[in-house]
Scaffold this motif. Structure first.
Motif, PDB file in Angstrom:
ATOM      1  N   VAL A  58       0.939  -1.216  -0.084  1.00 24.10           N
ATOM      2  CA  VAL A  58      -0.210  -0.041  -0.037  1.00 24.10           C
ATOM      3  C   VAL A  58       0.853   1.413   0.101  1.00 24.10           C
ATOM      4  CG1 VAL A  58      -1.853   1.335   1.048  1.00 24.10           C
ATOM      5  CG2 VAL A  58      -1.798  -1.249   0.983  1.00 24.10           C
ATOM      6  N   ALA A  59       1.886   1.024   0.629  1.00 20.20           N
ATOM      7  CA  ALA A  59       2.895   2.294   0.803  1.00 20.20           C
ATOM      8  C   ALA A  59       3.514   2.637  -0.714  1.00 20.20           C
ATOM      9  CB  ALA A  59       4.243   1.855   1.559  1.00 20.20           C
ATOM     10  N   ALA A  60       3.542   1.663  -1.469  1.00 22.77           N
ATOM     11  CA  ALA A  60       4.142   1.655  -2.945  1.00 22.77           C
ATOM     12  C   ALA A  60       2.938   2.729  -3.885  1.00 22.77           C
ATOM     13  CB  ALA A  60       4.510   0.469  -3.572  1.00 22.77           C
ATOM     14  N   ALA A  61       1.994   2.550  -3.279  1.00 20.93           N
ATOM     15  CA  ALA A  61       0.812   3.179  -4.001  1.00 20.93           C
ATOM     16  C   ALA A  61       1.004   4.639  -3.775  1.00 20.93           C
ATOM     17  CB  ALA A  61      -0.475   2.664  -3.726  1.00 20.93           C
ATOM     18  N   GLU A  62       1.107   5.102  -2.574  1.00 23.30           N
ATOM     19  CA  GLU A  62       1.327   6.428  -2.103  1.00 23.30           C
ATOM     20  C   GLU A  62       2.601   7.173  -2.713  1.00 23.30           C
ATOM     21  OE1 GLU A  62      -0.939   8.056  -0.411  1.00 23.30           O
ATOM     22  OE2 GLU A  62      -2.171   6.389   0.120  1.00 23.30           O
ATOM     23  N   ASN A  63       3.535   6.185  -2.713  1.00 22.81           N
ATOM     24  CA  ASN A  63       4.728   6.668  -3.334  1.00 22.81           C
ATOM     25  C   ASN A  63       4.578   6.992  -4.807  1.00 22.81           C
ATOM     26  OD1 ASN A  63       6.132   6.102  -1.037  1.00 22.81           O
ATOM     27  ND2 ASN A  63       6.694   4.163  -1.481  1.00 22.81           N
ATOM     28  N   GLU A  64       3.960   5.977  -5.513  1.00 24.12           N
ATOM     29  CA  GLU A  64       3.701   6.288  -6.986  1.00 24.12           C
ATOM     30  C   GLU A  64       2.949   7.555  -7.396  1.00 24.12           C
ATOM     31  OE1 GLU A  64       2.069   2.495  -8.446  1.00 24.12           O
ATOM     32  OE2 GLU A  64       1.379   3.782 -10.417  1.00 24.12           O
ATOM     33  N   LYS A  65       2.059   7.786  -6.226  1.00 18.85           N
ATOM     34  CA  LYS A  65       1.309   8.812  -6.560  1.00 18.85           C
ATOM     35  C   LYS A  65       2.256  10.170  -6.702  1.00 18.85           C
ATOM     36  CE  LYS A  65      -2.204   8.621  -4.080  1.00 18.85           C
ATOM     37  NZ  LYS A  65      -3.133   8.457  -2.838  1.00 18.85           N
ATOM     38  N   LEU A  66       2.916  10.501  -5.808  1.00 16.16           N
ATOM     39  CA  LEU A  66       3.892  11.555  -5.617  1.00 16.16           C
ATOM     40  C   LEU A  66       4.801  11.310  -6.876  1.00 16.16           C
ATOM     41  CD1 LEU A  66       3.899  12.337  -2.031  1.00 16.16           C
ATOM     42  CD2 LEU A  66       2.435  13.221  -3.708  1.00 16.16           C
ATOM     43  N   ALA A  67       5.490  10.306  -6.925  1.00 16.10           N
ATOM     44  CA  ALA A  67       6.558   9.979  -7.982  1.00 16.10           C
ATOM     45  C   ALA A  67       6.053  10.263  -9.387  1.00 16.10           C
ATOM     46  CB  ALA A  67       6.939   8.647  -8.125  1.00 16.10           C
ATOM     47  N   ALA A  68       4.831  10.383  -9.730  1.00 15.61           N
ATOM     48  CA  ALA A  68       4.308  10.658 -11.002  1.00 15.61           C
ATOM     49  C   ALA A  68       4.503  12.013 -11.159  1.00 15.61           C
ATOM     50  CB  ALA A  68       2.813  10.252 -11.006  1.00 15.61           C
ATOM     51  N   LEU A  69       4.782  13.075 -10.129  1.00 16.73           N
ATOM     52  CA  LEU A  69       4.814  14.216 -10.382  1.00 16.73           C
ATOM     53  C   LEU A  69       6.016  14.570 -10.760  1.00 16.73           C
ATOM     54  CD1 LEU A  69       3.411  15.634  -7.052  1.00 16.73           C
ATOM     55  CD2 LEU A  69       2.117  15.400  -9.154  1.00 16.73           C
ATOM     56  N   VAL A  70       7.023  13.683 -10.356  1.00 16.32           N
ATOM     57  CA  VAL A  70       8.470  14.068 -10.901  1.00 16.32           C
ATOM     58  C   VAL A  70       8.988  13.455 -11.983  1.00 16.32           C
ATOM     59  CG1 VAL A  70      10.995  14.048  -9.784  1.00 16.32           C
ATOM     60  CG2 VAL A  70       8.803  14.657  -8.392  1.00 16.32           C
ATOM     61  N   TYR A  71       8.672  12.076 -12.281  1.00 18.65           N
ATOM     62  CA  TYR A  71       8.953  11.250 -13.312  1.00 18.65           C
ATOM     63  C   TYR A  71       7.942  11.128 -14.291  1.00 18.65           C
ATOM     64  CZ  TYR A  71      11.869  10.153  -9.019  1.00 18.65           C
ATOM     65  OH  TYR A  71      12.724  10.012  -8.085  1.00 18.65           O
ATOM     66  N   ASP A  72       8.416  10.449 -15.492  1.00 18.77           N
ATOM     67  CA  ASP A  72       7.701   9.990 -16.572  1.00 18.77           C
ATOM     68  C   ASP A  72       7.834   8.628 -16.825  1.00 18.77           C
ATOM     69  OD1 ASP A  72       6.260  12.622 -17.627  1.00 18.77           O
ATOM     70  OD2 ASP A  72       8.493  13.249 -18.066  1.00 18.77           O
TER      71      ASP A  72
END
Lengths: 515, 347
Positions: A58-72
């Protein structure tokens, strides 16, 4: 006289309509650049290094949400089932789906202004790709070679952790995405009350040179670790723009007339049998417990209709065939199976211990419900909270558990990859291999059927992700996987638009992401 | 083997009522599309898949009729496909000499149509002996085409003249009043481009504005103004000029754009004119085109409304007093669509 008055009223109304209606239509037509989007999340910490993410967590889902702001990613999937170019502009594969070629977008730059290269892509993706996939740079892109046929490579690359980044020598990561991170403040003791912690903050600033265009908002300010009830209050009083809402508070949020968004059900809560307790491997015990579970009540009563009974391991929206699996509650059959078991099993001498991941009250409630259902079938289940082990402490002495209530977040848009990852998680390596080889949906169904029939894992409920959104947040959309598209969001009102100068002033301060 | 970029496609079917000119265009489009793009239509694709599923179900060993069919369909998908596929499935099953019954005692055959992020999944399951026999047929979701859009209310004639999976910001009518075709301001592979199309919808010229300094933007605002061979592109904070005959010399400079004012159409029977308005503030919901009488004295009169399949992104009526081009994004298919709006009199 009355007629004249009515005419005046009509004339005034018509004039007001003429003035206001078109004005409204025109005034709200265009998006607005600028402003700070305030986001509050309940998680206390995030990692923006995809290499650290644990698949399915579940933590990875939160990480992914914010990572999508920075990476493509190399490609994205739109809402209409079409893969769209992102950092790759063209792609092709051989007839066997084993050799894939991707042509990279020319002119894409990292947030420090340096150009994206094929080597960057290969270096970023290789540690993230599943075993059996080898990536190498080519003249104008990358090539991915698969040992097995991989028709679903695009689904995989368009979701989950497959972000493109460049790791710098100081450990920071650079991205090409619509934002870059300018500040990361860890939780600090409050000045007023040193025993309390001020929540962690992350500040993302718009990337003016983002290849897909500058995002509308200048800044995204993320507060981590805010309790759910306080988030709801903050949204109500206009102190924040976007919050995440746990399922058990969605009803309250709706009653408060908050704007609530929900994703497809993207988290599975399920029971897994661990063989640490004697008798747990007995298929009759597993089947008895499966028949005793009342998934409908869990979803509709316990979770107040904010969850869905889970008949299968993969959700309907991902597999398309989950409706074929039933959720067979049959208490008589459960009791019958239980009575055929030796008396000392599961309640005879010692109860079946159920370990619950300590991720919130919801899991504990669900665990208690499992125990109630089990008791109805004369199976004794005892909850054991899962605490973080401290060195040399009680963990070693804690009793073995035969059941584990866990959460699994669907990371991939490929049902095959998702089932394979879940099979790995369940340590059914043979099953994982079979899944890896099947590109055929009927084989995938058969494999899922087999995993369910084994009953090493019993799916319980599926949870969507919920978010509360302030009324001034416009153009809120999410990807098919539920990932937020915050770069496309704009703020209709709120604080005065901060200048772009502010956005660029932070650029030199911190360009990378500290994992 | 796989094409990564989807090019523009021409409309499948749309029958204008008024203008021979557009009838001609439509025929050109239809005939030119047939050999070049043998893509199956939505119904053909789905029907083919339904037939295949029925055939595979009918050939399940030891499955004997009568069967009681229980259908399952995603709620959000139901409005698009209706229940035609269910009728097709029933007919196909019967063609294969498998009897269908409503009797509760008949063997249950569960059949579903679902949508996943990338596929349409047709699934069927029947109990044969002690075993569940399952058959699945999938087809790419991207082949799905929404059913023909509802006909616009009378007096507002609407014709789909172009659609593309690529992002369209604006569309402009023929530039000299006689030349057929259209000009688009659109993104091709994240590059902002001005595109000229002939009457058949074929691209005749593409002018990239990226080299001239027009970078990609998330802002949906953009206008293409064509005067003969010259064209002006207005963007948020930027203006570009070029000539179709010397496209390489396109130049962009920073400028505060003056966006076009409301489009007013003047049908032959009403010199007063009608204004075209749309909200366009929310790109996640379908829009309604409002056609209201122009002029302060006529404001507040009854407006004509035309539902669109997505947000209205641009309205351009500069080139022709009787018709306008409306750009929208179809929220069902994801395609950007250009509609010709003409006001019909006397209906």
């Amino acid at each position: 006289m009355r007629c004249t008055k009515s005419l005046w009223l009509a004339a005034i109304s018509a004039a007001l309509f003429a003035l206001l209606a078109p004005a409204h239509l025109l005034a709200t037509k265009h998006p607005r650049y600028g402003g700070t989007l305030r986001v509050e999340l309940h998680v206390a910490a995030v990692s923006l290094d995809p290499r650290e993410w644990k698949t399915g967590s579940v933590a990875a889902a939160e990480n992914e949400k914010l990572a999508a702001l920075v990476y493509d990613r190399l490609v994205t999937l739109d809402d209409f089932g079409r893969f769209q170019p992102a950092l790759a502009t063209e792609w092709s594969h051989d007839a066997a789906f084993k050799n894939w070629q991707f042509k990279l977008r020319s002119g894409a730059k990292f947030s420090d202004g340096s150009a994206l290269t094929s080597k960057d892509v290969a270096t970023a993706l290789q540690p993230l790709l599943p075993s059996g996939l080898q990536i190498s740079p080519t003249e104008n892109g990358v090539q991915i070679r698969a040992m097995r046929t991989t028709p679903d490579l695009l689904e995989q690359l368009a979701s989950g952790r497959y972000f493109i980044f460049r790791a710098q020598s100081d450990g920071t990561l650079l991205g090409t995405g619509p934002f870059f991170i300018a500040e990361s403040t860890p939780p600090t003791p409050s000045e007023a009350n040193p025993s309390a912690l001020k929540p962690a903050h992350l500040k993302f600033i718009a990337n003016e040179d983002a290849w897909a265009g500058r995002p509308f908002v200048d800044v995204i300010d993320v507060t981590l670790g805010e309790p759910a009830l306080r988030q709801i209050l903050n949204l109500q009083v206009g102190r924040t723009d976007i919050i995440d809402i746990p399922p058990d508070l969605v009803r309250k949020a709706r009653q408060e007339n908050l704007r609530v968004w929900s994703s497809p059900p993207d988290t599975l809560l399920a029971l897994r049998f661990d063989d640490a307790q004697p008798g747990v491997s007995d298929p009759r015990l597993r089947e008895a417990l499966d028949f005793a579970l009342d998934r409908e009540t869990m979803a509709n009563v316990l979770l107040q209709r904010q969850a869905f009974p889970a008949p299968a391991l993969l959700p309907q929206w991902l597999s398309g065939y989950a409706f074929l699996f039933g959720t067979p509650m049959n208490l008589d059959r459960a009791r019958e199976l239980r009575s055929a078991l030796p008396a000392n099993l599961a309640g005879g001498i010692e109860p079946l211990r159920l370990r619950v991941d300590a991720i919130g009250d919801l899991m504990k409630l669900l665990g208690e419900r499992v125990a109630v259902n089990a008791r109805q079938a004369n199976i004794s289940v005892q909850l054991v909270s899962h605490a973080s082990p401290s060195p040399g402490s009680a963990t070693a002495a804690s009793p073995a558990t035969g059941l584990h209530l866990f959460a699994w977040h669907y990371d991939s848009l490929s049902p095959r990859a998702e089932l394979q990852a879940l099979a790995h998680h369940l340590h059914t390596e043979a099953g994982a291999e079979t899944v890896a080889e099947s590109g055929d949906p009927e084989k995938l169904y058969a494999e899922e059927r087999r995993l369910l029939d084994e009953r090493q894992v019993l799916p319980l409920v599926l949870l969507p992700e919920y978010a509360g959104i302030a009324p001034n947040v416009r153009n809120w959309t999410a990807a098919p996987s539920g990932e937020w598209r915050l770069a496309d969001v704009w703020l209709e009102t709120g604080e005065p638009a901060s200048s772009n100068a502010e956005a660029t002033s932070g650029r030199n301060a911190a360009l990378g992401v500290h994992p | 083997m796989l094409s990564s970029l989807q090019n523009a496609v021409r409309p499948k079917r749309d029958c204008p009522l008024l203008c021979k000119f557009f009838l001609l265009i439509w025929f050109c489009i239809a005939f030119s599309a047939l050999p070049a793009h043998p893509e199956p239509t939505e119904n053909a694709s789905l029907d083919d898949a339904v037939r295949e599923l029925a055939e595979r179900v009918a050939s399940i060993p030891n499955l004997h009729g009568p069967v009681r069919i229980q259908f399952f369909q995603d709620a959000n998908f139901a409005s698009d496909t209706g229940k035609n596929w269910q009728d097709t499935f029933r007919q196909e099953i019967e063609k294969h000499r498998l009897a269908i019954s409503e009797e509760p005692g008949a063997s249950l055959l569960r059949v579903g149509l679902s949508e996943t992020p990338t596929q349409l999944v047709l699934a069927a399951s029947a109990r044969v002996g002690e075993k569940d026999e399952v058959r699945l047929v999938t087809l790419p979701r991207s082949t799905f085409r929404a059913a023909n859009l509802p006909v616009a209310p009378i007096r507002v004639e609407r014709q789909l003249v172009y659609q593309s999976s690529e992002r369209i910001l604006d569309a402009s009518s023929p530039w000299n009043g006689t030349e057929e075709g259209m000009a688009l301001l659109a993104y091709r592979n994240a590059e902002l481009s001005a595109i000229r199309l002939d009457a058949a919808g074929q691209v005749t010229q593409t002018v990239s504005l990226t080299a001239a300094g027009a970078r990609a933007s998330r802002d949906p605002r953009g206008e293409l103004i064509v005067h003969g061979n010259d064209a002006v592109v207005l963007l948020a904070g930027k203006s570009c000029q070029f000539s179709w005959t010397a496209a390489a010399e396109a130049k962009c400079h920073s400028a505060k754009p003056t966006w076009r004012s409301s489009t007013v159409l003047t049908p032959s029977c009403d010199a007063g004119g009608w204004k075209l308005l749309a909200d366009g503030s929310d790109w996640t919901t379908p829009d309604v085109l409002q056609v209201v009488p122009d002029g302060s004295l006529r404001e507040g009169s009854a407006a004509l409304l035309s539902d669109f399949p997505g947000p209205i992104l641009g309205i351009n009526g500069e080139q022709n007093p009787a018709s306008a081009l409306v750009v929208t994004r179809n929220l069902r298919t994801g395609n950007y669509e250009v509609y010709k709006i003409t006001l019909a009199c006397g209906n």
